[in-house]
Every structure is written in C-alpha cells, then in structure tokens.
Scaffold this motif. Structure first.
Motif: not given
Ligand code: CO
Ligand code: CO
Length: 311
Positions: A16, A32, A55
């Motif tokens: 992640d 992200d 994450d």
C-alpha cells in the motif's frame, strides 16, 4: 515495478505504501489522485484526503504531512470551488493527524485531486501484504459498492440523496481500524480500493503465499449495488480487474456475472482487509466497538499457493 536494492528501502513497490529507513526513523510514503465522484467540492476534498491517507493506515503507520496535487481548468472553476475542495481536504487530514504543508497545481480539463502523504511507522508493527498466515481470520471494515453506486448517480439512475450512506462510508478514516489491527496483533492488511475486493485480496494471497477463503454470504455489499450491476452499470476498471484475477479465483458453480462483478467493484476510500490471528479478535472487537465502527468476518486464511476460493 522496479525494486530498489538500497538497504534503506524496507518495503518497495507492491504494498500500500513504501517504507524507507532514515537513521532511526522509518518513513512510510504514498500518493493517490482521484477524479470527482460527488458534486459537493467540500465533500469531494474530504473523501479525497481520506482516500489518500488510507494507504498509510493500511500499513499501520501514522500520517504526518500531506502535499496536494490539484489539476483543474481555471476557466471552468473559480477560486471559491478550489477553496472549498481544500477546506474539505484539510479538515479530513487534520482528523487523520496530518498537516497540509504544500502542493502543486496544473491546468487540466478535468478536476483531479490527490495527496502525497508521509508518515512514520514502527518496524515491529508493519501491516504487510505479505504478512497473512494460515489460520488467520479475514476481516473487512467497510461495505463494498462505492464504485457502482456513485456511477449510478452520475448516470442519473440513482438520486443523489440515496448516496448518503455511501458518502458517509467514504468519509470514514481507516484510523481506528488500523489501530485495532495493530493492537490486536495483525501482521497483514491492505485497503480495498481501485482493484476491488478480489484484486486487493489476491495481492495479499500472492504476497503471503497462502490461499484466502471468502464466504460470499458474509461479504458486506451496499444496498442495491447488485440491482445496478443487473442494469448494466459496470465500470471498465471492474471488467479489467475481473479479467486480471479470474485465473487465480475459484468461484462457486452457481456464481453469475453479477456476483463476480460485485467482488471487483473499484472502491474509493474503501475499508481495510485485515488478516487477523483469531486470538486477537477480542481486542479488535473492543477497539472497533469503542470507535463505533463496523467490521465483518468474511473468511479465513488457509494453506495454498496464493489463490482465492469463494464459497
Ligand atoms: Co492501498
Ligand atoms: Co494506493
């Protein structure tokens, strides 16, 4: 992806977030970016921030700082919209414990917003994709269905007001779930995002070299999501995910297209998928209940080469 040979890289691409050692500190870092999934700019900013810090929580880390990445066409959106976007984001980042300390914007014909997040993590408690062990229970902390239901609204098949519980779910941080997983002794977790439940579960199965058994009746699907799959509302990403995982997933004979698509629905700000040793359940339950957060026991980890068995 390229794997670094530098010994300071504790966890490289494929999990992640990455983990990097600087002196005695382990940094955990991720980025992200997403496009709007709700109309309200404040809400979208907040969802985006929750999605980006997720994450870090999926690794068992503590988020500290955030850098914004913003794309927008200045002719379409005034400064008030941007201000609202960032207000929503900053409020959610603060709730997560992170400070926005900078960022960058570029001209783009569609709004995009994301965050690069840096946090710290304790080496002993990292929740790795590769940490799932035979005998663990498989737990999910949010319902599945944000992809299909937000698409249904975009296409005018579902009223915006019906999205309320979906938005509430996307706004929820994985902070409590992360703490619960760490304190209950979990060694593996990931957050369910763009590749859907099966895509992310398969990454855990392959990285950990175990099989994941998922009891479909125990998977928490959001209300009506399967009705919309039946109506043909399916994202392209979901079809690609299904193609990608299908070789490594054993579906029950009675399973139809709708059942399969529901399991690969791309999630925004999805929940944590936790591989939990059964002896940690009591503690996990206690922390989740105290935080007022739900969870579902969906299956278990068994010996195997890295596949998913749906029952
Ligand atoms: Co993730
Ligand atoms: Co990610």
């Amino acid at each position: 992806m390229h794997k670094s040979v530098d010994p300071r890289v504790i966890i490289g691409p494929g999990d992640d977030a990455g983990v990097f050692r600087h002196k005695n500190t382990l940094l955990v870092e991720t980025v992200d970016v997403i496009t709007p999934i709700v109309d309200n700019p404040y809400t979208f900013g907040a969802i985006c921030a929750a999605n980006s810090v997720s994450d870090i929580f999926a690794m068992g880390g503590v988020p500290l700082t955030a850098l914004a990445i913003l794309g927008f066409a200045s002719c379409d959106f005034g400064p008030s919209v941007i201000k609202e976007l960032l207000n929503g984001a900053v409020d959610k980042l603060n709730e997560a414990g992170a400070c926005l300390i900078g960022g960058h914007s570029i001209a783009d014909n569609e709004i995009k917003l994301g965050f690069a997040i840096t946090g710290v993590i304790d080496k002993k408690i990292i929740l790795k994709a590769a940490g799932a062990k035979k005998g663990d229970m498989l737990i999910l902390t949010k319902q599945i269905g944000t992809g299909i239901l937000t698409s249904a609204v975009k296409l005018g098949k579902l009223k915006q007001t019906a999205l309320k519980p979906v938005i509430k779910s996307m706004l929820m941080l994985n902070k409590v779930a992360s703490r619960a997983a760490v304190l209950a002794g979990a060694k593996a977790a990931t957050d369910v995002t763009g590749f859907g439940l099966l895509g992310h579960a398969l990454n855990v199965a392959k990285s950990s070299k175990v099989n994941l058994v998922i009891h479909n009746d125990n998977v928490p699907f959001m209300n009506k999501m399967k009705d919309f799959i039946d109506l043909g509302i399916v994202q392209k990403g979901a079809k690609n995910s299904l193609d990608f995982v299908t070789r490594d997933v054993v579906f029950p004979k009675k399973f139809d297209y709708t059942d399969k698509m529901a399991l690969v629905d791309p999630q925004t700000s999805g929940g944590l998928l936790v591989s939990l040793p059964p002896k940690g359940l009591k503690k996990f339950d206690l922390i989740m209940k105290k935080g007022g957060e739900p969870y579902w026991i969906m299956g278990e980890i068994v010996k195997g080469p890295g596949k998913i068995i749906i029952k």
